[in-house]
Design a protein around this motif. Structure first.
Motif, mmCIF file in Angstrom:
data_model
loop_
_atom_site.group_PDB
_atom_site.id
_atom_site.type_symbol
_atom_site.label_atom_id
_atom_site.label_comp_id
_atom_site.label_asym_id
_atom_site.label_seq_id
_atom_site.Cartn_x
_atom_site.Cartn_y
_atom_site.Cartn_z
ATOM 1 N N VAL A 106 -33.931 9.346 15.848
ATOM 2 C CA VAL A 106 -33.579 8.644 17.080
ATOM 3 C C VAL A 106 -32.498 7.609 16.780
ATOM 4 O O VAL A 106 -32.735 6.638 16.057
ATOM 5 N N LEU A 107 -31.292 7.819 17.329
ATOM 6 C CA LEU A 107 -30.235 6.805 17.212
ATOM 7 C C LEU A 107 -30.539 5.701 18.216
ATOM 8 O O LEU A 107 -30.442 5.915 19.422
ATOM 9 N N ALA A 108 -30.911 4.537 17.690
ATOM 10 C CA ALA A 108 -31.356 3.472 18.589
ATOM 11 C C ALA A 108 -30.566 2.183 18.412
ATOM 12 O O ALA A 108 -30.941 1.147 18.954
ATOM 13 N N GLY A 109 -29.469 2.234 17.692
ATOM 14 C CA GLY A 109 -28.611 1.060 17.577
ATOM 15 C C GLY A 109 -27.620 1.011 18.729
ATOM 16 O O GLY A 109 -27.644 1.859 19.627
ATOM 17 N N PRO A 110 -26.720 0.027 18.723
ATOM 18 C CA PRO A 110 -25.665 -0.022 19.732
ATOM 19 C C PRO A 110 -24.739 1.188 19.596
ATOM 20 O O PRO A 110 -24.564 1.741 18.501
ATOM 21 N N LEU A 111 -24.141 1.569 20.722
ATOM 22 C CA LEU A 111 -23.242 2.715 20.747
ATOM 23 C C LEU A 111 -22.135 2.589 19.702
ATOM 24 O O LEU A 111 -21.688 3.589 19.124
ATOM 25 N N THR A 112 -21.711 1.371 19.446
ATOM 26 C CA THR A 112 -20.617 1.150 18.503
ATOM 27 C C THR A 112 -20.988 1.530 17.069
ATOM 28 O O THR A 112 -20.105 1.686 16.224
ATOM 29 N N THR A 113 -22.268 1.686 16.789
ATOM 30 C CA THR A 113 -22.694 2.052 15.440
ATOM 31 C C THR A 113 -22.859 3.557 15.277
ATOM 32 O O THR A 113 -23.095 4.031 14.163
ATOM 33 N N PHE A 114 -22.779 4.305 16.391
ATOM 34 C CA PHE A 114 -23.147 5.719 16.332
ATOM 35 C C PHE A 114 -22.249 6.526 15.392
ATOM 36 O O PHE A 114 -22.717 7.377 14.643
ATOM 37 N N GLU A 115 -20.939 6.270 15.449
ATOM 38 C CA GLU A 115 -20.020 7.107 14.679
ATOM 39 C C GLU A 115 -20.343 7.041 13.187
ATOM 40 O O GLU A 115 -20.448 8.075 12.514
ATOM 41 N N SER A 116 -20.540 5.835 12.686
ATOM 42 C CA SER A 116 -20.795 5.721 11.238
ATOM 43 C C SER A 116 -22.137 6.340 10.866
ATOM 44 O O SER A 116 -22.259 6.981 9.803
ATOM 45 N N VAL A 117 -23.137 6.185 11.722
ATOM 46 C CA VAL A 117 -24.440 6.793 11.424
ATOM 47 C C VAL A 117 -24.341 8.326 11.477
ATOM 48 O O VAL A 117 -24.884 9.033 10.611
ATOM 49 N N LEU A 118 -23.615 8.821 12.480
ATOM 50 C CA LEU A 118 -23.493 10.278 12.613
ATOM 51 C C LEU A 118 -22.777 10.889 11.405
ATOM 52 O O LEU A 118 -23.102 11.999 10.968
#
Lengths: 370, 370
Positions: free
Chosen positions: B97-109
């Protein structure tokens, strides 16, 4: 008109406000009107008829036979004919309350001028400058103080009213340099007795204020409800099924009866246009910023700050006692500063309390401390 | 994509919905994910971490050491490093579950793609099409189903979450023709287990809907708060002192933390511009009508009708049971019609339930009866 100076606690000179060390509201039954005549027995008029009886003699009239019957069946004094009601008001020196729709005022005022031209008169309409103008034109000798008791309007009619509807409400009174303070005192004493606090204001300032904080919210709620229910590029039913508290709160007053919204908003056209233009300007700038830079920073900051002001609007209010020759200015200054009146009595030290002289009053209220 | 046909109770043919005579939600623990990995432990992520443990193994990660410490101190399984969390998710076949701010999604993905490229993946962001695009670009092999649990956002951070925050919330799931229904079933089963109902939607439709019923209400509230607090031709303090429930309700969400409003609204720019333009158009027409004819009839009628639709949005919903090969279309039809899913289980009659085959599901939900 001078507003906003000379009424501060601790300032000096005649008419300066002085802090009341004991605090608390003061009431003076001798300032109540000898009687109250309510013309129109809907939500507000019916509530005044029910609650004023605890304080003074009260009687009412409605143009509708059925309403008169309901009020009489509930044990209230009801007069069948307008002229008879006005004759009784004249003979009892009653404070007469125009409580029908604004559209009925002109015809009633013409009867006032014919039957009882110098009546002590108020009204309970939601706009004030147009009422002042109607009174000046059609009942120029009436001793008029405008009122706007700010109580709920979702329902209407005799059955919707109650003796407690006005409890805790703000009751706006409009004043000019020519206001008869004895009539203002009677209106205020009655309002305080019904559990209201009293906000003195100029009629135009009242109309501008309610355009912003009461009428504009209705227009925005109506637009929002329409945009949400249309769905746009989403299925409309999906949009409504995803609506949560922000949409429910933001559209709540769109559920008010359409004829009540229209009467209220259309009756305050000029002031509402000014408020709506401000909103359209702010939203237009925000739209441009969002489209061009992707930022809503300015809108969010200013709007959040505005809401903070609402949440803290009573911070820093302290008790003041008003008295003296420039009482109208002091009262208007209290209202303009966000304060209100919660008590008044005769001023034992005032020189001019004799018959035919300006009434001497001590008014207690709340005013920003700095 | 075909939406809005073929899923009605009583319609015929393969994949047609059939009414469930017994009614009621059905849950199937065998459809739960074997584990849940929560990346980001703020309001929503922290609430998922707390509540999912009642149903399956759950562990979490936060980029913030302090947050990890708080969650661990409360007895939750917390991993210190993102890659280690993803490795554990891969080895346990966890729904991540990606549950951080949208701005963090790219690096997590990017880390997902490097460490565990075929993860079952969801997110809890408030916009969905941009997330779909990010996943397609940066973790194209992930088995992704977007989520938007619609719970309160006034507070944030680990401490603001709770095991019951999501109870009663609508949990939007986004689907495409390529959606892996086993992942959708895992997300849905988890959401149902946490007390949500599930609304299936296309990502773009979701974004258009929330622009209208969640983001636009914030813009209007912010503008209203600013107009009220400025006072215009009335003293600002008088305007705020006369503000009653219409203004308080209409400006409530302007009190939300500015950075949360901005992240939410600016993140849905295109859809929000469309909704804002509709609102500006409606208000502009109303302004013209009020100025020229004095009438607000059209605005009041349409807005009142829209609010009535909200009040009656669940009228006429009846229970349906969905199954069959075109389940994605049926699910999207339920969401588009204002319905929702409240239960699902394996379909005992489905042919394709073997390994490597499309999963056979029976989905219970609510759909307009006509």
């Amino acid at each position: 008109m001078t507003v906003g100076s000379g009424s501060r606690a601790g300032s000096s000179g005649p008419g300066a406000a002085t802090a009341s060390s004991e605090g608390g509201a003061v009431l003076d039954p001798s300032l109540l009107p000898p009687a109250v005549c309510v013309l129109g027995l809907g939500l507000i008029g019916g509530s005044v008829l029910r609650s004023a009886g605890a304080h003074t003699e009260v009687f009412g009239w409605s143009p509708t036979e059925r309403t008169r019957g309901l009020a009489a069946a509930d044990g209230h004094a009801v007069v069948d004919e307008l002229d008879a009601a006005l004759e009784r008001a004249r003979s009892t020196d009653a404070l007469t309350v125009l409580a029908g729709p604004l559209t009925t005022f002109e015809s009633v005022l013409r009867r006032v001028d014919a039957v009882a031209p110098t009546l002590a008169l108020t009204d309970v309409g939601s706009v004030k400058a147009p009422v002042e103008a109607l009174v000046a034109e059609h009942a120029p000798h009436a001793r008029f103080v405008g009122s706007h008791p700010m109580a709920g309007t979702a329902e209407s009619g005799w059955a919707a009213g109650s003796a407690t509807l006005l409890h805790g409400a703000r009751w706006v009174t409009t004043l000019t340099e020519d206001t008869d303070l004895a009539v203002w005192a009677a209106v205020t004493q009655l309002a305080l007795g019904m559990g209201c606090v009293v906000v003195p204001a100029e009629a135009e300032a009242h109309d501008a204020a309610v355009a912003r904080v009461s009428h504009l919210p209705h227009l925005l709620a109506l637009a929002l409800a329409q945009v949400g229910a249309s769905g746009g590029q989403a299925p409309a039913a999906l949009a409504l099924s995803l609506a949560a508290s922000s949409f429910r709160d933001g559209t709540r007053v769109a559920g008010t009866r359409p004829e009540l919204i229209r009467a209220m908003c259309e009756g305050n056209r000029e002031a509402l246009l000014d408020a709506l233009d401000d909103a359209l300007g702010i939203l237009g700038v925000a739209r441009g910023s969002l489209a061009s830079t992707g930022s809503l920073a300015k809108l969010v900051a200013a709007g959040h700050e505005g809401r903070e002001h609402l949440d803290h609007r009573t911070d820093g209010l302290g008790r003041v006692l008003l008295r003296g020759d420039d009482l109208v200015d002091q009262l208007l200054a209290i209202g303009a500063a966000g304060g209100h009146v919660d008590g008044l009595r005769r001023d034992p030290d005032a020189a001019g309390s004799g018959s035919g002289q300006p009434i001497g009053l001590q008014v207690s209220g709340w005013f920003p401390e700095d």
